[in-house]
Write a protein that holds these residues in place. Structure first.
Motif, PDB file in Angstrom:
ATOM      1  N   LEU A  68       4.280  13.349   4.306  1.00  6.81           N
ATOM      2  CA  LEU A  68       4.792  12.727   3.087  1.00  6.81           C
ATOM      3  C   LEU A  68       5.595  13.735   2.278  1.00  6.81           C
ATOM      4  CD1 LEU A  68       4.497   9.995   1.406  1.00  6.81           C
ATOM      5  CD2 LEU A  68       2.837  11.281   0.045  1.00  6.81           C
ATOM      6  N   PRO A 127       0.797  -1.238   0.000  1.00  7.94           N
ATOM      7  CA  PRO A 127       0.000   0.000   0.000  1.00  7.94           C
ATOM      8  C   PRO A 127       0.826   1.282   0.000  1.00  7.94           C
ATOM      9  CG  PRO A 127      -0.927  -1.590   1.546  1.00  7.94           C
ATOM     10  CD  PRO A 127       0.396  -2.146   1.088  1.00  7.94           C
ATOM     11  N   ASP A 128       1.909   1.322   0.799  1.00  9.98           N
ATOM     12  CA  ASP A 128       2.645   2.579   0.927  1.00  9.98           C
ATOM     13  C   ASP A 128       3.798   2.707  -0.055  1.00  9.98           C
ATOM     14  OD1 ASP A 128       4.374   0.725   1.968  1.00  9.98           O
ATOM     15  OD2 ASP A 128       4.682   1.746   3.888  1.00  9.98           O
ATOM     16  N   LEU A 183      -5.623   9.024   2.971  1.00  8.89           N
ATOM     17  CA  LEU A 183      -4.716   9.333   4.070  1.00  8.89           C
ATOM     18  C   LEU A 183      -4.956  10.720   4.654  1.00  8.89           C
ATOM     19  CD1 LEU A 183      -1.396   7.931   2.537  1.00  8.89           C
ATOM     20  CD2 LEU A 183      -3.060   6.744   3.989  1.00  8.89           C
ATOM     21  N   HIS A 205       1.957   6.955  -3.812  1.00  8.45           N
ATOM     22  CA  HIS A 205       0.896   7.837  -3.331  1.00  8.45           C
ATOM     23  C   HIS A 205       0.426   8.728  -4.478  1.00  8.45           C
ATOM     24  CE1 HIS A 205       3.211   6.664   0.245  1.00  8.45           C
ATOM     25  NE2 HIS A 205       2.079   6.799   0.905  1.00  8.45           N
ATOM     26  N   ASP A 242      -2.986   6.337  -0.686  1.00  9.56           N
ATOM     27  CA  ASP A 242      -1.857   5.438  -0.923  1.00  9.56           C
ATOM     28  C   ASP A 242      -2.137   4.642  -2.187  1.00  9.56           C
ATOM     29  OD1 ASP A 242      -3.541   3.279  -0.302  1.00  9.56           O
ATOM     30  OD2 ASP A 242      -2.695   2.957   1.688  1.00  9.56           O
TER      31      ASP A 242
END
Length: 429
Positions: free
Chosen positions: A141, A80-81, A107, A84, A101
């Motif tokens: 991020l 998932p990460d 998020l 983005h 993500d």
């Protein structure tokens, strides 16, 4: 080295990576054994691609399942990460910015309200920049980690070689606005982060076809019903969808003036803005100085009182007339494109919801030709009010898949794009 069909080994690897990523994305977790039939790749190719994707951190193990008489099979899923995306919805009442993500889990989000009928380009650009900064800060991020930013806008989007995406938004007063160039000027993002700008109805359609009520349909129309109306057509020839300026079909000769300036457009009768205007003209008691969403809520409460009191006959009559105009407009789409599925979304469509849809469906099928009408279903979209932002975030995600899960590499040999040269020329020396 290129093969007979012009594809290089690099092209083949990219396609194989993209095929495995997409299958894991939509159908995972899957084992290596299951990925073979799902992608059409040999077991050796699957093993090589999976090893490559794991090495890049894009795929990870997700437990195991028993196999028939053999060792347990390891399941794989998209990490998932590992990427983005940001989706932006330039709507009628607000600018909404959401950070996702790689699996499109939200998020962070930011919203900036718009004053009624105010679409100043500089204000919109500032709202988008501020929203991007806010969601990145909230999630902690770094901007360099973004795969891209997708932006859904009202109007026709023209992709030009010199100015990037240019928006022709006649109904909002945008005349060939070079939005991509404006967004890159003073942007909180590095130049290397791609921006993808498209019509909001198309991003809504993209979201519903990938994750919502459109999944599995080959021919579909996704309708955006907000202040105005628009549609996205999805066919095998246009599998990523094509925006259709459906709101500006003429439904009444010498009829009401549309906000585009023409007479008798569907949008002049079926959009939320015109619906509320007709209610006021007929003596309806809309709340003063309320935005469209609040006013439409009040109109629905007047037409369908929750406490069992008598309905406001004016509100009810205008809603019933709107349902007939909307149904007649849908019949044009049914006759022209013969879709198997029509989905209605957008904030007004969702607010009117299931109470409004049966009347729309009845009128659409009565006005359409019998054969295509017998083969279409008309339903509400299933993704709710965030569908446009989700669809906008899909734009960089689809590009990421098309490149086999690799970020774009800038080519130092290529001349800089025109938008970058223009910014340099405007910069003080």
């Amino acid at each position: 080295m290129a093969g007979r069909n012009g594809r290089t080994v690099r092209d083949l690897r990219r396609a194989n990576r993209g095929a495995v990523l997409q299958r894991l994305y939509f159908d995972g977790p899957l084992s290596r054994f299951e990925l073979g039939p799902a992608t059409g790749l040999s077991s050796g190719s699957v093993s090589n691609v999976v090893a490559d994707l794991i090495g890049d951190g894009l795929v990870e193990e997700a437990g195991s399942v028993d196999s028939d008489g053999g060792r347990p099979r390891t399941l794989l899923r998209v990490t998932p990460d590992s990427g983005h995306m940001i989706g932006v919805d330039v709507g009628e009442t607000r600018v909404r910015v959401e950070l996702f993500d790689l699996t499109l889990t939200e998020l962070a989000r930011a919203e900036r309200p718009l004053e009624q009928q105010r679409y100043e380009v500089d204000v919109i650009v500032d709202h988008i920049h501020a929203g991007i900064t806010e969601v990145l800060t909230a999630a902690g991020l770094a901007p360099e980690r973004l795969l891209g930013v997708g932006i859904g806008v009202p109007g026709i989007v023209e992709h030009t070689p010199d100015r990037g995406a240019v928006v022709h938004g006649q109904t909002i007063g945008w005349d060939a606005v070079a939005l991509e160039s404006l967004l890159r000027s003073g942007s909180p993002l590095p130049d290397g982060v791609p921006r993808f700008i498209d019509n909001g109805a198309r991003t809504l359609g993209q979201a519903e076809m990938w994750f919502g009520a459109g999944r599995g349909a080959r021919n579909a129309l996704v309708v955006l019903f907000g202040s105005g109306v628009g549609a996205c057509l999805v066919t095998p020839e246009a599998e990523h969808g094509r925006a259709v300026e459906w709101g500006h079909l003429t439904v009444r000769v010498r009829g009401r003036r549309c906000r585009c300036g023409a007479l008798g457009c569907l949008e002049a009768y079926a959009g939320a803005e015109s619906l509320l205007a007709r209610w006021r003209e007929e003596g309806g008691r809309a709340p003063r100085d309320a935005d469209e969403e609040t006013a439409l809520t009040a109109m629905l409460a007047a037409a369908y009182p929750p406490d069992g009191t008598a309905a406001d006959p004016v509100a009810l009559a205008v809603l019933e007339e709107t349902a007939e105009y909307l149904g007649a407009g849908l019949s044009d789409l049914i006759n022209l494109f013969q879709p198997e599925r029509i989905l209605m979304g957008g904030w007004a469509g969702l607010q009117l919801g299931a109470r409004f849809l049966p009347a729309v469906r009845k009128h659409a099928l009565s006005y359409a030709l019998r054969h295509p009408a017998e083969n279409v279903t008309i339903e509400l979209g299933s993704l709710g009010p965030d569908a446009v932002t989700v669809g906008a975030a899909i734009l960089p995600l689809a590009d990421f898949f098309a490149r086999g899960g690799r970020r774009p590499d800038p080519d130092p040999e290529s001349p800089p794009p025109a938008w970058r040269r223009a910014l340099r020329e405007r910069a003080p020396h």
